[in-house]
Design a protein around this motif. Structure first.
Motif, mmCIF file in Angstrom:
data_model
loop_
_atom_site.group_PDB
_atom_site.id
_atom_site.type_symbol
_atom_site.label_atom_id
_atom_site.label_comp_id
_atom_site.label_asym_id
_atom_site.label_seq_id
_atom_site.Cartn_x
_atom_site.Cartn_y
_atom_site.Cartn_z
ATOM 1 N N PRO A 61 0.843 -29.508 37.404
ATOM 2 C CA PRO A 61 1.368 -28.604 36.492
ATOM 3 C C PRO A 61 2.075 -29.448 35.176
ATOM 4 N N ALA A 62 2.544 -28.493 34.210
ATOM 5 C CA ALA A 62 3.176 -29.019 33.079
ATOM 6 C C ALA A 62 4.719 -29.330 33.368
ATOM 7 N N GLU A 67 4.991 -25.884 28.971
ATOM 8 C CA GLU A 67 3.956 -24.904 29.478
ATOM 9 C C GLU A 67 3.020 -24.419 28.439
ATOM 10 N N ASP A 68 3.637 -24.472 27.223
ATOM 11 C CA ASP A 68 2.703 -23.778 26.054
ATOM 12 C C ASP A 68 1.633 -24.671 25.455
ATOM 13 N N LYS A 69 1.648 -26.110 25.876
ATOM 14 C CA LYS A 69 0.669 -27.179 25.578
ATOM 15 C C LYS A 69 -0.764 -26.652 26.040
ATOM 16 N N LYS A 70 -1.829 -27.087 25.430
ATOM 17 C CA LYS A 70 -3.024 -26.956 25.716
ATOM 18 C C LYS A 70 -3.286 -27.963 26.792
ATOM 19 N N GLY A 71 -4.147 -27.416 27.795
ATOM 20 C CA GLY A 71 -4.260 -28.109 29.080
ATOM 21 C C GLY A 71 -5.178 -29.393 28.704
ATOM 22 N N VAL A 72 -5.093 -30.271 29.271
ATOM 23 C CA VAL A 72 -5.828 -31.706 28.981
ATOM 24 C C VAL A 72 -6.538 -32.386 30.423
ATOM 25 N N ILE A 73 -7.570 -32.595 30.148
ATOM 26 C CA ILE A 73 -8.455 -33.213 31.332
ATOM 27 C C ILE A 73 -8.468 -34.631 31.139
ATOM 28 N N GLU A 134 6.575 -36.467 29.986
ATOM 29 C CA GLU A 134 6.483 -35.164 29.487
ATOM 30 C C GLU A 134 5.071 -34.686 29.129
ATOM 31 N N HIS A 135 4.496 -33.816 29.718
ATOM 32 C CA HIS A 135 3.044 -33.177 29.205
ATOM 33 C C HIS A 135 3.042 -31.867 29.464
ATOM 34 N N GLY A 136 1.914 -31.047 28.865
ATOM 35 C CA GLY A 136 1.389 -29.934 29.505
ATOM 36 C C GLY A 136 0.724 -29.983 30.897
ATOM 37 N N PRO A 137 -0.221 -28.934 31.010
ATOM 38 C CA PRO A 137 -0.967 -28.893 32.095
ATOM 39 C C PRO A 137 -2.063 -30.052 32.106
ATOM 40 N N MET A 161 -13.285 -26.496 35.507
ATOM 41 C CA MET A 161 -11.987 -27.094 34.747
ATOM 42 C C MET A 161 -11.379 -25.987 33.812
ATOM 43 N N LYS A 162 -10.359 -26.000 33.622
ATOM 44 C CA LYS A 162 -9.523 -25.104 32.985
ATOM 45 C C LYS A 162 -8.922 -25.376 31.426
ATOM 46 N N GLY A 163 -8.931 -26.877 31.563
ATOM 47 C CA GLY A 163 -8.511 -27.545 30.332
ATOM 48 C C GLY A 163 -9.122 -27.295 29.001
#
Length: 505
Positions: A61-62, A67-73, A134-137, A161-163
């Motif tokens: 999780p972020a 939490e508002d960051k784009k998801g990263v794979i 520190e990072h998003g999802p 995948m969701k990112g």
């Protein structure tokens, strides 16, 4: 065995890489490393799954406030290329990699190191384990069997995948961001032969071509190194013409994606021609070594007498095999018009092996091109050549290239982050190698993708090494990039349309 590399900085990465070097993980023997990475995620308390293709997916999780960051794979492959020097005793299925530090480089003792793509996988694991970044999802995607067919990437299903952003960690020059790669296709050629009795007045010998550098058949193909198979058949051609030498068996190269470093074959010749043959081979060795003096300083071409009881490959097949190998294009075929200095199309004659039991000789090529139509045309040229020589030709394992998106939002972010940290803008490049981005982008066409990594030299060969300072920069750059990932785009909901069909009173 020394674990000195685990003490390098950043330890969050190097401890994981050391652990990976202790787990045998050649392509198609990845069960132990998959189990290790799966348990790594479970033990961190993170959502962890393994799909039918052998891919391990771990979700983190972020961190609070992101939490508002784009998801990263974050993506890396777990398998490695198993290559070793001929004098090295090593079983890649059971033995760990022996690593050591040589000034600013980490190397392996007589084998491939597995920094391709173990360093990337180790970095991803470091992100997953960290409690301070520190990072998003985050979704970590550890793919299976990349080196011999990109099976894991091919097997990843849509919708899993969701990112929105994928960072591939499989590039090998720090300070460069890759936005495109070549596609590839396997070509297999098979000759059938008849066994012929060796005349009583013949004696046998072993011809060896060794000491070549080899390397990655995509990234290193531009270096114009010698191909052991081409060298072997160049000598065999002259040995037949001048001395009537006959071929008994051939064993050259081992993997499609590695430039062959060694080739070994058994020959036979009339006893009275043996001295002439040895002098010819010595002459050819001198000529060929002079041609590759700077590129292949350790090349050795040796002919030694050997007692053989095997039967000969029939003369007709030997000649067709030899002449077609001499004629077939190999190495760089064409340079890119759009990106100066980049190879557009290439071919690697990776393997030539005879099978006495089935009376066949198999040739394995890996063809690469950033233009699919050029790759298809080159394949047809190769098919025409070997078909005329009476061989069977088969294409397989085709995968697409990855087309650059110069308007990529994550590209602009990473350029800005790198310039702020290091005072210069990273180079934007495409690579003449097969990255999983092309296949994964076909399944997830909306992904915003970049490939980057530390500096690795001579992958797919026992000379493979990774630069220690570049690994630290790669890690710091990844950490800062994750912190600065763009925020998700706001979803604008349309206002309800008023019902205008109300009847008048």
């Amino acid at each position: 065995m020394s674990n000195e590399i685990s003490k390098l900085e950043p330890t969050a990465l190097w401890e994981n890489f050391y652990a990976l070097t202790q787990i045998p993980r050649p392509s198609h023997h990845e069960e132990k490393v998959q189990e290790y990475v799966y348990n790594f995620g479970v033990n961190l308390g993170l959502e962890t799954t393994k799909d039918k293709a052998g891919n391990i997916i771990i979700r983190k999780p972020a961190t609070p406030g992101f939490e508002d960051k784009k998801g990263v794979i974050l993506q890396a492959h777990l398998d490695m290329v198993p290559q070793k020097n001929s004098d090295k005793e090593h079983d890649f299925v059971t033995d760990p990699i022996e690593t050591y530090i040589d000034e600013d480089w980490v190397k392996a003792n007589g084998t491939t190191l597995g920094a391709d793509n173990g360093i990337g996988a180790a970095a991803v694991m470091g992100v997953l384990a960290s409690t301070s970044l520190e990072h998003g999802p985050i979704e970590a995607l550890f793919t299976a069997t990349e080196e011999t067919g990109m099976d894991g990437a091919e097997g990843l299903k849509a919708g899993v995948m969701k990112g929105e952003i994928m960072l591939n960690t499989d590039s090998e020059d720090e300070g460069e961001l890759y936005v495109g790669c070549a596609g590839g296709e396997d070509l297999t050629v098979e000759f059938e032969f008849k066994k012929k009795e060796m005349p009583k007045n013949f004696i046998g010998g072993r011809l060896s071509v060794t000491g070549l550098k080899g390397g990655h058949s995509g990234m290193d193909i531009i270096l114009q190194r010698a191909n052991a198979n081409k060298v072997f058949f160049r000598i065999l051609n002259m040995a037949f013409e001048k001395c009537g030498a006959r071929l008994i068996s051939i064993d050259g190269g081992s993997l499609r994606n590695a430039i062959p470093r060694e080739a070994f074959g058994l020959l036979a010749v009339k006893k009275k021609k043996w001295d002439k043959l040895t002098k010819l081979v010595a002459k050819l060795e001198k000529e060929i070594k002079a041609e590759f003096e700077l590129r292949e300083p350790d090349m050795k071409i040796v002919l030694e007498p050997e007692d053989v009881i095997s039967k000969l490959i029939d003369k007709r097949t030997q000649l067709r095999l030899t002449k077609s190998i001499l004629a077939c294009p190999n190495g760089v075929i064409r340079m890119s018009d759009s990106m100066p200095g980049l190879v557009e199309t290439s071919s690697n004659l990776a393997v030539v092996k005879s099978d006495a039991k089935h009376k066949t000789i198999r040739l394995a090529f890996l063809m690469r091109s950033s233009i699919d139509s050029v790759k298809a045309d080159f394949g047809q040229r190769m098919k025409a050549l070997f078909s005329m020589a009476g061989a069977k030709v088969k294409f397989s394992g085709a995968y697409p290239g990855w087309n650059p998106n110069m308007e990529s939002p994550i590209l602009k972010t990473m350029q800005a982050v790198y310039e702020q940290k290091y005072g210069k803008i990273p180079e934007i490049k495409a690579i003449h190698a097969g990255l999983e981005c092309g296949i994964l982008g076909g399944t997830y066409p909306k992904w915003d993708m970049i490939s980057f990594g530390p500096t690795i030299r001579f992958p797919h060969s026992p000379d493979e090494k990774v630069n220690i300072p570049s690994v630290a920069k790669f890690w710091d750059f990844m950490v800062e990039t994750l912190k600065n990932v763009p925020v998700k785009e706001a979803v604008v909901e349309e206002a309800p349309v008023a019902d205008e069909s109300v009847s008048e009173n």
